[in-house]
Design an enzyme around this catalytic site. Structure first.
Site, mmCIF file in Angstrom:
data_model
loop_
_atom_site.group_PDB
_atom_site.id
_atom_site.type_symbol
_atom_site.label_atom_id
_atom_site.label_comp_id
_atom_site.label_asym_id
_atom_site.label_seq_id
_atom_site.Cartn_x
_atom_site.Cartn_y
_atom_site.Cartn_z
ATOM 1 C CG ASP A 110 -2.220 0.848 0.881
ATOM 2 O OD1 ASP A 110 -2.155 1.711 -0.025
ATOM 3 O OD2 ASP A 110 -3.257 0.678 1.551
ATOM 4 C CG PHE A 111 0.234 6.109 -0.812
ATOM 5 C CD1 PHE A 111 -0.150 6.600 -2.054
ATOM 6 C CD2 PHE A 111 0.955 6.938 0.027
ATOM 7 C CE1 PHE A 111 0.185 7.882 -2.443
ATOM 8 C CE2 PHE A 111 1.288 8.217 -0.355
ATOM 9 C CZ PHE A 111 0.907 8.695 -1.600
#
Ligand code: NOJ
Length: 728
Positions: free
Chosen positions: A267-268
């Site tokens: 994820d980011f």
């Protein structure tokens, strides 16, 4: 350069693994680390980015961008030394140009076939602008509605979430990943993200292995079996080990047990976040730990790119880990046909009448009728005047729900739809509550103002409209990003002055129907008694208006069922139907003080999982279980006992009386959406096999222990009388 590229990219007739070998053998360490990096798309692309792409700095870019930008950046990557194409990702979560209901709403339809059709529409539209990969479906089991991201998933139950997630993957990926109109799906957030402690987004989770396997991993496993192309590792820590560097979930379960050979993106920023987690000492440690745990691609942060060379040189990281990750990435790109001139639509696909009507159908099926006193609904079209009240009656952007791509200009609001149906003169409209925005406010200030705004200056106009009307429909709930990422709430009442608005309207004595658009279950016990009818609409999408208005007037009959339990109060959270019984369950007459209960509230939810009314009534006859060969045939007769033809979602639940690990009081094992004409009956049959009754036992083996069970065929998770049967 191009000549070299052609020489190492073997032709499509060669098996993929050999094509990967040929490429890998030519790649420098920098080029490999570039493949493991995902950046954001600058739109328009700047010269710096184009230069980086020509140097092989990124394997993937993601984000919103024009088709022209996507073409430019793709071309730049193709001009790199080996010509390895980018994979372009985006968050296409519930619709692209055609706005679909939020995933939680989709789950309420209990209609995977329609969800698959609608996901196909998303894939066709998104791929037409050059998107190849979507960060969807989100399949996090969520049992805490304080967590705003509940809106993005399929609710509390692993069986339902698995069915919905698989349908979505099939819709996105189509018949072949190579097709111009297919999107590679990305199952997220792997794993346990929905169990965030206290419902606070990004918070850590504590999940015993049995629960992880029986509940949280289930939809991910189902998608792996369905051929999902990729997964996204979650932000959260699971029992102290962040999901982005968790060898147990990423290697042991995903690769070894399930044999998944697609790619895993973080994820980011999640690799860098291993540092604040307290799991990695610094960026170098974060890069090493995530790669060794089995992560393939780093989204946004650049620890792998920065520290990869040093880690390899100092022998702190064996190159075999990097090769393994790059292999997974290249395999995915080959599968998408990116090396082989994947076809691309010449024009952007816009919403059509057909796609909008599919979206409307899904929105209709997602509407859950929670209350219908004295059959106030459906309303007669001969009704005199109708007052449309409330902050959400005419909010084209907000009705799309969080993570929406669709253009609000394509939204049809409830106000517009009712005017189209009845004509302007019979509709009185007053929003009563203004969604305020002040210059200089941060986005958080805007959201918190909506939650706390107690201004009642618009009430008088709303009450006056109600007084002139024969019936009042009040549109309540949450604006777009009150649910969604980083939108946890500690109080789940209707925001701002909405309870007070219902009070004020109730004083007119007019019948009031509430329609709630919200990303999550809200606690509404303060207002439900004042409402004659109540429809829960989630984030219905572009066609919210026609779907809701047709339902209010009976042109569509509600058939949605709750994919989550609705708490009476936040104090009951976490609340979910498939809980254990405890040694001291509450007694039917609540006569014993020393049982597991609250002094000030019933244990039961306000509305249980699986619940939803119709404009007709259904009678469920006795459940029967018959052993046939290796399986069990479970069946019951269901009759439409009312006067309206309707669809009903028939549900199968089981319970195991005793086992080496105590089992939930009920578990959903099947559901069917059936159509019954008024007065018609149908025998509904399900099959159960050993495997369907297995669970992770004390030794962490997936086993169907012999024993006695109960089965219900029922309209929801709390009603019905069970039939007993024995698993030999
Ligand atoms: C963070 C979110 O958690 C994830 O769901 C999303 O796909 C990425 N950002 C990319 O936007």
């Amino acid at each position: 350069m191009l000549i070299l590229a052609l020489a190492v990219i073997l032709p499509r007739q060669v098996p993929i693994e050999q094509r990967i070998d040929a490429l890998l053998s030519k790649m420098t360490l920098q080029e490999k680390l570039g493949q493991m990096s995902q950046g954001g798309i600058p739109d328009p692309p700047d010269a710096k980015m184009l230069k980086l792409l020509r140097e092989g700095r990124y394997g993937s870019l993601y984000g919103g961008a024009s088709p022209e930008t996507r073409i430019k950046i793709e071309n730049a990557a193709r001009q790199s030394r080996l010509g390895i194409p980018l994979i372009l990702g985006a968050d296409v979560i519930h619709g692209f140009n055609t706005g679909l209901p939020t995933p939680l709403g989709q789950a309420a339809s209990f209609d995977p076939a329609l969800v698959q059709i609608c996901s196909r529409i998303s894939a066709r539209e998104a791929s037409s602008v050059g998107i190849q990969w979507t960060f969807s479906p989100m399949m996090d089991i969520a049992r805490d509605p304080r967590w705003g991201r509940m809106a993005e998933g399929y609710g509390e139950d692993p069986f339902l979430a698995s069915a919905m997630a698989v349908a979505t993957v099939k819709g996105y990926q189509g018949t072949s990943l190579k097709n111009a109109d297919s999107l590679a799906a990305c199952g997220k957030h792997y794993v346990g993200y929905g169990a965030a402690e206290a419902g606070r987004d990004y918070n850590s989770t504590w999940i015993p292995e049995g629960l992880l396997r029986d509940v949280y991993l289930k939809p991910f496993q189902a998608c792996s079996e369905a051929g999902i192309a990729s997964y996204m590792s979650a932000f959260n820590a699971i029992n102290g080990v962040p999901a982005t560097a968790n060898p147990f979930t990423l290697k042991q379960v995903l690769r070894k047990e399930w044999g998944f050979d697609g790619m895993v993106v973080s994820d980011f920023d999640a690799v860098r976040e291993l540092i604040p987690h307290g799991f990695a000492a610094d960026g170098k440690d974060a890069a090493r730990k995530s790669i060794m745990a089995g992560l393939d691609m780093e989204m946004i942060s650049d620890e792998i790119w920065k520290y990869g060379p040093e880690l390899v040189k100092s022998h702190q990281l064996d190159i075999k880990y990097i090769n393994g990750a790059v292999r997974n990435i290249l395999r995915t790109k080959f599968r998408l046909g990116l090396f082989d001139g994947r076809p691309q639509s010449a024009t952007e696909i816009r919403p059509t009448t057909a796609t909008m009507s599919a979206s409307k159908k899904l929105a209709e099926e997602s509407l859950v009728l929670l209350k219908n006193d004295k059959s106030i609904l459906p309303l007669s079209k001969d009704i005199g005047k109708i007052a449309i009240i409330g902050p959400l009656a005419d909010r084209p952007q907000d009705q799309l729900g969080s993570w929406a791509n669709a253009n609000e200009k394509d939204s049809v609001t409830p106000l517009a739809a009712i005017k189209a149906k009845l004509g302007d003169s019979r509709v009185l409209y007053a929003p009563a509550i203004t969604v305020r925005w002040q210059k200089g406010w941060s986005y958080d200030q805007f959201l918190t103002d909506f939650l706390s705004n107690k201004d009642q200056s618009g009430f008088a106009e709303a009450v006056a409209a109600a007084q002139q009307a024969d019936v009042v429909v009040v549109f309540l709930g949450e604006i777009q990003n009150i649910s969604g990422e980083a939108s946890s709430r500690s109080n789940l009442d209707l925001p701002g002055a909405q309870n007070e608005l219902v009070d004020a309207l109730a004083q007119t004595g007019k019948p009031i129907i509430g329609v709630v658009m919200a990303g999550r279950p809200l606690t509404m016990s303060a207002v439900t008694a004042k409402l004659s009818g109540l429809i829960y609409a989630w984030g219905p999408g572009s066609m919210a208006g026609p779907a809701i208005i047709d339902t209010l007037f009976g042109d569509s009959v509600p058939s949605g069922k709750l994919p989550v339990s609705f708490p009476r109060s936040v104090g009951q959270i976490p609340i979910y139907y498939d809980h254990l019984n405890t040694g001291r369950p509450i007694l039917p007459d609540d006569s014993d003080h020393y049982t597991s209960r609250y002094l000030d509230l019933p244990n039961s939810p306000q509305y249980p999982f699986g619940f939803g009314l119709s404009y007709t009534t259904f009678e469920y006859w006795a459940t029967h279980v018959k052993k046939v060969g290796e399986g069990f045939k479970v069946f019951a007769e269901v009759t439409n006992t009312g006067k309206t033809d309707a669809e009903e979602v028939v549900q199968l639940y089981t319970h195991r009386m005793a086992a080496s690990v105590a089992r939930p009081i009920r578990e959903l094992k099947g559901f069917k959406r059936i159509h019954l004409k008024a007065g018609e009956s149908q025998r509904v049959t399900f099959w159960l096999f050993r495997q369907d009754l297995a669970f992770w036992n004390q030794e962490m083996r997936f086993t169907a222990e012999p024993g006695e069970l109960e089965a219900w065929i029922a309209p929801d998770s709390v009603s019905g009388t069970p039939a007993k049967f024995k698993l030999p």
